[in-house]
Design an enzyme around this catalytic site. Structure first.
Site, PDB file in Angstrom:
ATOM      1  N   GLY A   1      45.153  34.227  17.634  1.00 38.94           N
ATOM      2  CA  GLY A   1      46.634  33.986  17.813  1.00 38.94           C
ATOM      3  C   GLY A   1      47.282  34.672  18.925  1.00 38.94           C
ATOM      4  N   SER A   2      46.649  35.260  19.874  1.00 38.45           N
ATOM      5  CA  SER A   2      47.367  36.226  20.735  1.00 38.45           C
ATOM      6  C   SER A   2      48.129  35.039  21.928  1.00 38.45           C
ATOM      7  CB  SER A   2      46.343  37.115  21.493  1.00 38.45           C
ATOM      8  OG  SER A   2      45.822  36.285  22.565  1.00 38.45           O
TER       9      SER A   2
ATOM     10  N   ARG B   1      35.160  14.000  10.586  1.00 37.17           N
ATOM     11  CA  ARG B   1      36.120  14.617  11.631  1.00 37.17           C
ATOM     12  C   ARG B   1      37.249  14.017  11.722  1.00 37.17           C
ATOM     13  NH1 ARG B   1      35.034  17.837  15.805  1.00 37.17           N
ATOM     14  NH2 ARG B   1      32.938  17.300  15.866  1.00 37.17           N
TER      15      ARG B   1
ATOM     16  N   ARG C   1      38.091  23.293  17.646  1.00 38.89           N
ATOM     17  CA  ARG C   1      37.600  21.999  16.833  1.00 38.89           C
ATOM     18  C   ARG C   1      37.789  21.101  17.882  1.00 38.89           C
ATOM     19  NH1 ARG C   1      34.874  21.537  13.056  1.00 38.89           N
ATOM     20  NH2 ARG C   1      35.317  19.529  12.676  1.00 38.89           N
TER      21      ARG C   1
ATOM     22  N   HIS D   1      41.888  27.346  28.433  1.00 42.48           N
ATOM     23  CA  HIS D   1      40.591  27.530  28.581  1.00 42.48           C
ATOM     24  C   HIS D   1      40.333  28.835  29.370  1.00 42.48           C
ATOM     25  CE1 HIS D   1      36.514  26.862  28.508  1.00 42.48           C
ATOM     26  NE2 HIS D   1      36.544  26.993  29.547  1.00 42.48           N
TER      27      HIS D   1
ATOM     28  N   VAL E   1      34.991  17.668  26.532  1.00 40.63           N
ATOM     29  CA  VAL E   1      35.417  18.937  26.261  1.00 40.63           C
ATOM     30  C   VAL E   1      35.735  19.665  27.529  1.00 40.63           C
ATOM     31  CG1 VAL E   1      34.135  21.107  25.580  1.00 40.63           C
ATOM     32  CG2 VAL E   1      33.373  18.871  24.567  1.00 40.63           C
ATOM     33  N   ASP E   2      37.134  20.200  27.454  1.00 43.88           N
ATOM     34  CA  ASP E   2      37.655  20.998  28.518  1.00 43.88           C
ATOM     35  C   ASP E   2      37.570  20.235  29.802  1.00 43.88           C
ATOM     36  OD1 ASP E   2      35.605  23.765  27.216  1.00 43.88           O
ATOM     37  OD2 ASP E   2      37.938  23.038  26.739  1.00 43.88           O
TER      38      ASP E   2
ATOM     39  N   LYS F   1      45.443  38.367  29.582  1.00 41.70           N
ATOM     40  CA  LYS F   1      46.763  38.607  30.132  1.00 41.70           C
ATOM     41  C   LYS F   1      47.349  37.658  30.820  1.00 41.70           C
ATOM     42  CE  LYS F   1      46.240  43.671  30.759  1.00 41.70           C
ATOM     43  NZ  LYS F   1      45.517  44.214  31.880  1.00 41.70           N
TER      44      LYS F   1
ATOM     45  N   GLU G   1      46.502  34.300  30.423  1.00 36.28           N
ATOM     46  CA  GLU G   1      46.661  33.298  29.602  1.00 36.28           C
ATOM     47  C   GLU G   1      48.100  33.349  28.986  1.00 36.28           C
ATOM     48  OE1 GLU G   1      42.200  33.612  27.751  1.00 36.28           O
ATOM     49  OE2 GLU G   1      43.332  32.154  26.727  1.00 36.28           O
TER      50      GLU G   1
HETATM   51  C1  GRF Z   1      41.706  32.201  24.289  1.00 38.98           C
HETATM   52  O1  GRF Z   1      40.700  33.141  25.390  1.00 38.98           O
HETATM   53  C2  GRF Z   1      41.744  30.826  24.732  1.00 38.98           C
HETATM   54  O2  GRF Z   1      41.668  30.482  26.200  1.00 38.98           O
HETATM   55  C3  GRF Z   1      40.471  30.370  24.155  1.00 38.98           C
HETATM   56  O3  GRF Z   1      40.246  30.911  22.817  1.00 38.98           O
HETATM   57  C4  GRF Z   1      40.915  32.206  23.023  1.00 38.98           C
HETATM   58  C5  GRF Z   1      41.820  32.189  21.901  1.00 38.98           C
HETATM   59  O4  GRF Z   1      42.705  33.283  21.790  1.00 38.98           O
HETATM   60  N1  GRF Z   1      40.319  28.787  23.779  1.00 38.98           N
HETATM   61  P1  GRF Z   1      43.748  33.526  20.828  1.00 38.98           P
HETATM   62  O5  GRF Z   1      43.532  33.026  19.497  1.00 38.98           O
HETATM   63  O6  GRF Z   1      45.083  32.828  21.498  1.00 38.98           O
HETATM   64  O7  GRF Z   1      44.085  35.214  20.894  1.00 38.98           O
END
Ligand code: GRF
Length: 221
Positions: A15-16, A68, A94, A112, A147-148, A175, A177
Site C-alpha cells: 500500500g505504498s 471472478r 486481480r 504499472h 492486462v495493462d 519513488k 509511482e
Molecule cells: C507497485 O509497484 C505497482 O506499480 C504495482 O504493484 C506495486 C504495489 O505497490 N502494480 P504498493 O502496494 O502500492 O506499495
C-alpha cells in the site's frame, strides 16, 4: 473551492501508493477523498495504513467466491455504496471482469511499474533488468479488459544501471509511482482528461521540453 473527487482504492499488498495518495490529500495537494479502500488480501499491510489514518476499509477475499464475477459484484456493490466516482487500482493483484468495466466505464485507473506497452504483467522490474533495457519507469493508465493495456495517462522514465537488481530498480521506480499517481488523479479531479481512442490528452497541459537522454551518457558526441 475545488470539488474533491470520491475515490475507491483497490489494494492487495503493502500500500505504498495508497500512502502517497493519503499524504497528498492530507497535504492539500490532491483534491480527492478516499471513500473506500478494498483489499482482497486480509493480511495486506495497506489495511494497517487505513487504520492509522481512520479510512473506511473492507476486506473482500476472492477465495470466498466461486467465480471472478461474483467477487467483482461484491466489490462493485461496496464501491457504489460508498459513492465512489473513480476506482484506483494500487497494487491490486486481480484481473477485473467485463462487468466491472461496465459498472465504471473509463473510471478505473491502474499503475504499472514499467513503461507500457513494454513488460506488462508481473515481475516486470526483473524482466527489465534481465532484458538489459537502459530505461524503465512506470505508467498510470485507464484500465480496460486487457492486462495493462488501457489508454496511458502519464509515464515517468528512470535509468537502469548496469549493476541494478530487480529490487534496486523497483525502489527507483516506486519513488516515481508515488509522484505520477496523485498527479493523474488530480488531472481527473480537475476534469482536464480527454480520451480520444487510445490517446489521452490533458487540457491546458504543460508540454515536456524536447530533450533526448542517453544511457549511458554520451562521451564524445
Ligand atoms: C507497485 O509497484 C505497482 O506499480 C504495482 O504493484 C506495486 C504495489 O505497490 N502494480 P504498493 O502496494 O502500492 O506499495
Amino acid at each position: 473551492m475545488m470539488k474533491r473527487i470520491g475515490i475507491g482504492v483497490l489494494v492487495s499488498g503493502s500500500g505504498s501508493n495508497l500512502q502517497s495518495l493519503i499524504e497528498h490529500i492530507e497535504g492539500g495537494r490532491l483534491d480527492a477523498e478516499i471513500r473506500m479502500v478494498i483489499s482482497n488480501n486480509p493480511d495486506a499491510f495497506a489495511l494497517q495504513r487505513c487504520r492509522e489514518h481512520r479510512l473506511p476499509a473492507a476486506v473482500i477475499n476472492h477465495r470466498e467466491f466461486h467465480t471472478r464475477e461474483d467477487f467483482d459484484r461484491s466489490v462493485i456493490a461496496q464501491l457504489r455504496s460508498a459513492d465512489v466516482e473513480l476506482v484506483v487500482m494500487a497494487g491490486f493483484m486481480r484481473i477485473l471482469s467485463p462487468e466491472f468495466f461496465r459498472a465504471f466505464p473509463r473510471r478505473i485507473m491502474n499503475i504499472h511499474p514499467a513503461l507500457l506497452p513494454s513488460f506488462p504483467g508481473t515481475n516486470v522490474q526483473k524482466q527489465a533488468v534481465e532484458y538489459g533495457v537502459k530505461f524503465s519507469g512506470c505508467t498510470v493508465h485507464f484500465a480496460d479488459e486487457g492486462v495493462d493495456t488501457g489508454p496511458i495517462i502519464i509515464q515517468s522514465v528512470v535509468p537502469v544501471y548496469e549493476d541494478d537488481t530487480a529490487d534496486t530498480l523497483a525502489a527507483r521506480i516506486l519513488k516515481e509511482e508515488h509522484k505520477i499517481y496523485p498527479q493523474a488523479i488530480q488531472y481527473y479531479a480537475e476534469g482536464r482528461i480527454e480520451i480520444a481512442g487510445r490517446t489521452v490528452r490533458i487540457r491546458n497541459g504543460r508540454r515536456l521540453a524536447e530533450k533526448a537522454v542517453h544511457n549511458p551518457p554520451l562521451t564524445r558526441f
